[in-house]
Enzyme design. Structure first.
Site, PDB file in Angstrom:
ATOM      1  N   CYS A   2      84.688  -4.545 -24.126  1.00 21.17           N
ATOM      2  CA  CYS A   2      83.767  -5.474 -24.756  1.00 21.17           C
ATOM      3  C   CYS A   2      84.515  -6.781 -24.962  1.00 21.17           C
ATOM      4  O   CYS A   2      85.700  -6.870 -24.684  1.00 21.17           O
ATOM      5  CB  CYS A   2      83.364  -4.961 -26.128  1.00 21.17           C
ATOM      6  SG  CYS A   2      82.782  -3.272 -26.101  1.00 21.17           S
ATOM      7  N   ARG A  27      82.641  -9.368 -19.853  1.00 21.47           N
ATOM      8  CA  ARG A  27      83.234  -8.103 -20.316  1.00 21.47           C
ATOM      9  C   ARG A  27      82.174  -7.049 -20.637  1.00 21.47           C
ATOM     10  O   ARG A  27      82.518  -5.920 -20.985  1.00 21.47           O
ATOM     11  CB  ARG A  27      84.057  -8.362 -21.578  1.00 21.47           C
ATOM     12  CG  ARG A  27      85.313  -9.114 -21.302  1.00 21.47           C
ATOM     13  CD  ARG A  27      85.960  -9.563 -22.595  1.00 21.47           C
ATOM     14  NE  ARG A  27      87.329  -9.914 -22.338  1.00 21.47           N
ATOM     15  CZ  ARG A  27      88.373  -9.146 -22.605  1.00 21.47           C
ATOM     16  NH1 ARG A  27      88.219  -7.983 -23.194  1.00 21.47           N
ATOM     17  NH2 ARG A  27      89.591  -9.544 -22.310  1.00 21.47           N
ATOM     18  N   TRP A  74      80.079  -3.451 -23.720  1.00 25.46           N
ATOM     19  CA  TRP A  74      79.896  -2.606 -22.553  1.00 25.46           C
ATOM     20  C   TRP A  74      80.062  -1.192 -23.074  1.00 25.46           C
ATOM     21  O   TRP A  74      81.135  -0.806 -23.546  1.00 25.46           O
ATOM     22  CB  TRP A  74      80.943  -2.911 -21.494  1.00 25.46           C
ATOM     23  CG  TRP A  74      80.747  -2.174 -20.204  1.00 25.46           C
ATOM     24  CD1 TRP A  74      79.824  -2.446 -19.238  1.00 25.46           C
ATOM     25  CD2 TRP A  74      81.499  -1.052 -19.727  1.00 25.46           C
ATOM     26  NE1 TRP A  74      79.951  -1.562 -18.199  1.00 25.46           N
ATOM     27  CE2 TRP A  74      80.971  -0.687 -18.470  1.00 25.46           C
ATOM     28  CE3 TRP A  74      82.560  -0.316 -20.240  1.00 25.46           C
ATOM     29  CZ2 TRP A  74      81.457   0.366 -17.718  1.00 25.46           C
ATOM     30  CZ3 TRP A  74      83.053   0.735 -19.500  1.00 25.46           C
ATOM     31  CH2 TRP A  74      82.504   1.071 -18.242  1.00 25.46           C
ATOM     32  N   ASN A 100      87.056  -3.931 -29.680  1.00 24.84           N
ATOM     33  CA  ASN A 100      87.105  -3.752 -28.234  1.00 24.84           C
ATOM     34  C   ASN A 100      88.180  -2.725 -27.946  1.00 24.84           C
ATOM     35  O   ASN A 100      89.290  -2.849 -28.447  1.00 24.84           O
ATOM     36  CB  ASN A 100      87.467  -5.080 -27.556  1.00 24.84           C
ATOM     37  CG  ASN A 100      87.870  -4.888 -26.106  1.00 24.84           C
ATOM     38  OD1 ASN A 100      87.336  -4.029 -25.420  1.00 24.84           O
ATOM     39  ND2 ASN A 100      88.822  -5.675 -25.643  1.00 24.84           N
ATOM     40  N   GLY A 101      87.836  -1.693 -27.164  1.00 21.25           N
ATOM     41  CA  GLY A 101      88.823  -0.663 -26.830  1.00 21.25           C
ATOM     42  C   GLY A 101      88.226   0.714 -27.005  1.00 21.25           C
ATOM     43  O   GLY A 101      87.003   0.871 -27.067  1.00 21.25           O
ATOM     44  N   GLU A 485      85.039  -2.802   1.001  1.00 19.07           N
ATOM     45  CA  GLU A 485      84.665  -3.922   0.138  1.00 19.07           C
ATOM     46  C   GLU A 485      83.198  -4.306   0.359  1.00 19.07           C
ATOM     47  O   GLU A 485      82.469  -4.585  -0.597  1.00 19.07           O
ATOM     48  CB  GLU A 485      85.616  -5.105   0.419  1.00 19.07           C
ATOM     49  CG  GLU A 485      85.333  -6.380  -0.349  1.00 19.07           C
ATOM     50  CD  GLU A 485      85.349  -6.233  -1.868  1.00 19.07           C
ATOM     51  OE1 GLU A 485      85.787  -5.197  -2.386  1.00 19.07           O
ATOM     52  OE2 GLU A 485      84.858  -7.165  -2.544  1.00 19.07           O
ATOM     53  N   LYS A 489      80.340  -4.164  -2.470  1.00  9.15           N
ATOM     54  CA  LYS A 489      79.495  -5.317  -2.832  1.00  9.15           C
ATOM     55  C   LYS A 489      78.028  -4.901  -2.861  1.00  9.15           C
ATOM     56  O   LYS A 489      77.286  -5.257  -3.764  1.00  9.15           O
ATOM     57  CB  LYS A 489      79.655  -6.482  -1.841  1.00  9.15           C
ATOM     58  CG  LYS A 489      80.951  -7.246  -1.879  1.00  9.15           C
ATOM     59  CD  LYS A 489      81.095  -8.183  -3.054  1.00  9.15           C
ATOM     60  CE  LYS A 489      81.699  -7.543  -4.251  1.00  9.15           C
ATOM     61  NZ  LYS A 489      83.079  -7.315  -4.404  1.00  9.15           N
ATOM     62  N   GLU A 492      77.392  -2.742  -5.858  1.00 10.99           N
ATOM     63  CA  GLU A 492      77.498  -3.498  -7.115  1.00 10.99           C
ATOM     64  C   GLU A 492      76.272  -4.364  -7.370  1.00 10.99           C
ATOM     65  O   GLU A 492      75.718  -4.335  -8.456  1.00 10.99           O
ATOM     66  CB  GLU A 492      78.734  -4.423  -7.076  1.00 10.99           C
ATOM     67  CG  GLU A 492      80.039  -3.728  -7.313  1.00 10.99           C
ATOM     68  CD  GLU A 492      81.204  -4.699  -7.258  1.00 10.99           C
ATOM     69  OE1 GLU A 492      82.078  -4.617  -8.121  1.00 10.99           O
ATOM     70  OE2 GLU A 492      81.256  -5.550  -6.347  1.00 10.99           O
ATOM     71  N   HIS A 508      83.651  13.579  12.102  1.00 11.39           N
ATOM     72  CA  HIS A 508      84.170  14.736  11.368  1.00 11.39           C
ATOM     73  C   HIS A 508      83.285  15.105  10.178  1.00 11.39           C
ATOM     74  O   HIS A 508      83.768  15.711   9.222  1.00 11.39           O
ATOM     75  CB  HIS A 508      85.605  14.463  10.909  1.00 11.39           C
ATOM     76  CG  HIS A 508      86.548  14.240  12.043  1.00 11.39           C
ATOM     77  ND1 HIS A 508      86.818  15.202  12.989  1.00 11.39           N
ATOM     78  CD2 HIS A 508      87.259  13.142  12.419  1.00 11.39           C
ATOM     79  CE1 HIS A 508      87.670  14.716  13.890  1.00 11.39           C
ATOM     80  NE2 HIS A 508      87.946  13.453  13.567  1.00 11.39           N
ATOM     81  N   LYS A 607      82.875  -7.432 -15.734  1.00 14.31           N
ATOM     82  CA  LYS A 607      83.859  -8.060 -14.851  1.00 14.31           C
ATOM     83  C   LYS A 607      85.268  -7.571 -15.155  1.00 14.31           C
ATOM     84  O   LYS A 607      86.100  -7.452 -14.274  1.00 14.31           O
ATOM     85  CB  LYS A 607      83.785  -9.575 -14.983  1.00 14.31           C
ATOM     86  CG  LYS A 607      84.678 -10.263 -13.988  1.00 14.31           C
ATOM     87  CD  LYS A 607      84.054 -11.465 -13.397  1.00 14.31           C
ATOM     88  CE  LYS A 607      84.863 -11.984 -12.237  1.00 14.31           C
ATOM     89  NZ  LYS A 607      84.663 -11.168 -11.019  1.00 14.31           N
TER      90      LYS A 607
HETATM   91  C1  G6P Z   1      85.756  -4.174 -12.409  1.00 20.65           C
HETATM   92  C2  G6P Z   1      84.959  -5.219 -11.681  1.00 20.65           C
HETATM   93  C3  G6P Z   1      85.379  -5.259 -10.218  1.00 20.65           C
HETATM   94  C4  G6P Z   1      86.886  -5.486 -10.112  1.00 20.65           C
HETATM   95  C5  G6P Z   1      87.649  -4.398 -10.877  1.00 20.65           C
HETATM   96  C6  G6P Z   1      89.134  -4.702 -10.953  1.00 20.65           C
HETATM   97  O1  G6P Z   1      85.362  -2.910 -12.005  1.00 20.65           O
HETATM   98  O2  G6P Z   1      83.571  -4.961 -11.785  1.00 20.65           O
HETATM   99  O3  G6P Z   1      84.706  -6.334  -9.581  1.00 20.65           O
HETATM  100  O4  G6P Z   1      87.270  -5.488  -8.782  1.00 20.65           O
HETATM  101  O5  G6P Z   1      87.161  -4.333 -12.216  1.00 20.65           O
HETATM  102  O6  G6P Z   1      89.305  -5.878 -11.699  1.00 20.65           O
HETATM  103  P1  G6P Z   1      90.601  -6.751 -11.710  1.00 20.65           P
HETATM  104  O7  G6P Z   1      90.323  -7.813 -12.732  1.00 20.65           O
HETATM  105  O8  G6P Z   1      91.722  -5.849 -12.129  1.00 20.65           O
HETATM  106  O9  G6P Z   1      90.800  -7.288 -10.363  1.00 20.65           O
END
Ligand code: G6P
Length: 612
Positions: A2, A27, A74, A100-101, A485, A489, A492, A508, A607
């Site tokens: 958070c 966050r 979050w 937060n934590g 990746e 995306k 996500e 396989h 994020k």
């Molecule tokens: C979260 C985000 C991802 C990101 C990951 C690692 O899961 O939603 O987009 O790649 O954290 O984040 P960092 O800040 O360590 O690159």
């Protein structure tokens, strides 16, 4: 995970708390809330969902005061709901707290408190903290800070907290262990926040609190103490980040803006790391890397999410340019591994935010084992940047969209730069080759512009396939990381199921899923595995799967194998991930748009994930 904020000063309290929270919304945005004190009156306002909901409620029911705390959540313990939203209060509504934590021993503490007749309103682990503070005050703690210190001794886990007491209305107490917490020092005003970005518009004078430090903040003054109640010294750092880029600049979403920002960003990074006149490295930029890598015999990269995918490309780069065995580890798995790395291993942590709990905990564990650590971070002054032996900033600038785009290519760029540097240092790369590699990198921004010019064609392709619910992303070699990746995306931002495989693996098992409802995004650019990829495309077509090929400009043959082709300019295979990433990002963005998803704030995501 958070974001928390706090403020003591003369500004409009709800405005300053809301604005600061807005910059921490990356966050989490499951719920939000603020609490303020006006003399002995406590105001509390909480809402589910984004901050707009909280702002609307505050407009109807305004709060007063010169002291306040705020939270954007979050959800970890307890569903996203109003009762689980912070701030939380004690039984008597005298104390109020944001956290937060994660409190690991919360179940045990909650049971103990229940036996002592504490009444809980939420299902969160956080609420227990405010009840423990209440207990200590009842047992005779002489003030809020003393009660907070006693409480911290009872907690196991990670936390950053800020607390207010109605009976000490001019004061705020904040503390941390594991989660980040800063103080922003203004003129006759003090801010508290999970990170500096929240307070930069007001002040750039920042105190980064250390674990087990407690800040006692009053009107225009503060002091920092340790668990023994003794004053400790602190540094005030000046942060000079640019926050102007936190605007959308006419783009519909931050994600689209950040996708388009990549060529300019890389051009700027190039000028910082390389001399353009003779295609050489600016050695001062790499001195810290040199210090920690002279005698290494192995590299271990650790990261999560998109940063992990960058690390996978890093493995290819280091093995190719530096001839060093490189392992890539998912950070959250490191804690549970039997570690066999030698003292000559170099650990590279990759993290955009520099705050990801999994990455941070792994870093701490590896440092305790005596291994040397370098981090590739974007956020300046972040916890991982500060706790590593050396930091190499990727200079992507602020990334606001939750799904990482420009930070990914900036991470790749940093890995190429370090690879070229180490390869030269270890005499694997000869001088002439070094110049030609750097020269090739300098072309990347203009090649990226060419990819971006196909945006509308990629958008049309995305719209065509947006109604499908199953995607494969297939590639071989260095671009398998990009397949992962691209699939990430899509998951996500568009909430669509997507699996990535090294293309040779589908026979396989996954091939059972191939049918006309399955869309296969295949990376078939010019490479040493091109012919083999064509075999895989044949296998898919034979089973009526649909193929979207990402291919090299000028390749007509590929049209015989694919339903749709997205072309990118030619670049040698080792650098191809930098270009291939872009159509994958654009494709996911437009599928998400067609499906009506909240592109910049996807559901359930944050994020920066500051819990394990
Ligand atoms: C979260 C985000 C991802 C990101 C990951 C690692 O899961 O939603 O987009 O790649 O954290 O984040 P960092 O800040 O360590 O690159």
């Amino acid at each position: 995970m958070c974001g928390i904020v706090g403020y003591i000063g003369k500004r409009n309290i709800s405005k300053v708390l809301l604005e600061s929270l807005q910059r921490l919304e990356y966050r989490g945005y499951d719920s939000s809330g603020i609490a303020t004190l006006d003399n002995n009156d406590l105001y509390l306002c909480r809402e589910t969902g984004c901050l707009e909901n909280l702002a609307a409620t505050l407009a109807e029911y305004p709060v007063k005061g010169n002291v306040g705390i705020g939270h954007t959540r979050w959800a970890t313990h307890g569903e996203p709901s109003k009762v689980n939203a912070h701030p939380h209060t004690d039984c008597e509504n005298n104390l109020v707290l944001v956290h937060n934590g994660i409190i690991e021993n919360y179940a045990e503490l909650r049971n103990k408190l229940k036996k002592n007749n504490h009444k809980f309103r939420s299902n969160t682990d956080s609420e227990i903290i405010v009840h423990i503070i209440e207990d200590y005050l009842k047992k005779g703690a002489k003030n809020l800070e003393e009660a907070v210190i006693c409480t911290l001794m009872d907690l196991k886990g990670a936390y950053a907290i800020a607390a207010l007491n109605k009976n000490e209305p001019e004061k705020m107490v904040a503390a941390k262990n594991g989660s980040s917490l800063i103080l922003g020092i203004g003129k006759n005003e003090i801010f508290v926040a999970s990170d500096a970005s929240a307070v930069i518009p007001y002040t750039r004078q920042i105190v980064f609190l250390e674990d087990y430090q407690i800040a006692i903040i009053e009107q225009g003054k503060f002091n920092v103490i340790n668990l023994n109640g003794n004053n400790v010294a602190y540094n005030v750092s000046l942060v000079d980040w640019d926050i102007d880029s936190a605007q959308k600049d006419g783009y519909a979403h931050f994600m689209l803006k950040e996708i388009h920002a990549q060529p300019k960003m890389l051009k700027k990074i190039l000028s910082e790391k390389f001399n353009s006149d003779n295609f050489s490295l600016k050695l001062s930029e790499f001195s810290k890397i040199k210090k920690y890598s002279a005698d290494i015999n192995q590299i271990v990269i650790q990261a999560c999410g998109t940063s992990f995918h960058a690390g996978m490309v890093g493995k290819f780069i280091f093995e190719y340019f530096v001839n060093l065995h490189t392992d890539i580890e998912i950070s959250s798995e490191i804690k549970y591994k039997h570690f066999i790395y030698s003292k000559k291993s170099l650990i590279i942590s990759i993290t955009q935010s520099g705050e990801t709990a999994d990455t941070l905990i792994a870093l701490r564990q590896l440092r305790r084992k005596g291994l040397r650590t370098i981090s590739l971070c974007n956020v300046v002054g972040s916890t991982i940047a500060r706790e590593s032996d050396a930091v190499f900033y990727i200079h992507a600038g602020p990334e606001i969209g939750v799904a990482s785009t420009k930070a990914y290519t900036a991470q790749l760029f940093a890995l190429y730069s370090i690879g070229i540097f180490l390869g030269t240092l270890k005499r694997i790369i000869k001088k002439s080759l070094k110049s030609s590699l750097i020269k090739e990198l300098t072309f990347i921004p203009s090649l990226m512009h060419k990819v971006l010019a196909s945006e509308q064609q990629i958008a049309a392709c995305a719209k065509k396939y947006a109604k499908y619910n199953d995607f494969f992303y297939l590639a071989r070699g260095i671009n398998y990381a990009n397949a992962l990746e691209g699939a990430l995306k899509l998951k996500e931002v568009a909430y669509v199921h997507a699996s990535a495989y090294p293309a040779g693996e589908i026979k396989h098992g996954p091939i059972t899923l191939v049918c006309k409802e399955l869309i296969c995004v295949c990376i078939v650019t010019e490479s040493s595995t091109y012919e083999k990829m064509l075999f895989n495309l044949e296998e898919i077509k034979a089973r009526h799967g649909r193929v979207i090929a990402i291919a090299t400009e000028g390749n007509q043959e590929i049209k015989n194998y694919a339903d749709d082709v997205i072309y990118i300019p030619y670049v040698q295979e080792i650098f191809s991930p930098l270009l291939v990433a872009l159509p994958l990002q654009i494709f996911a963005y437009y599928v998400a748009l067609a499906r009506g998803c909240n592109v910049d704030k996807p559901r359930n995501l944050a994020k920066s994930v500051t819990v394990e």
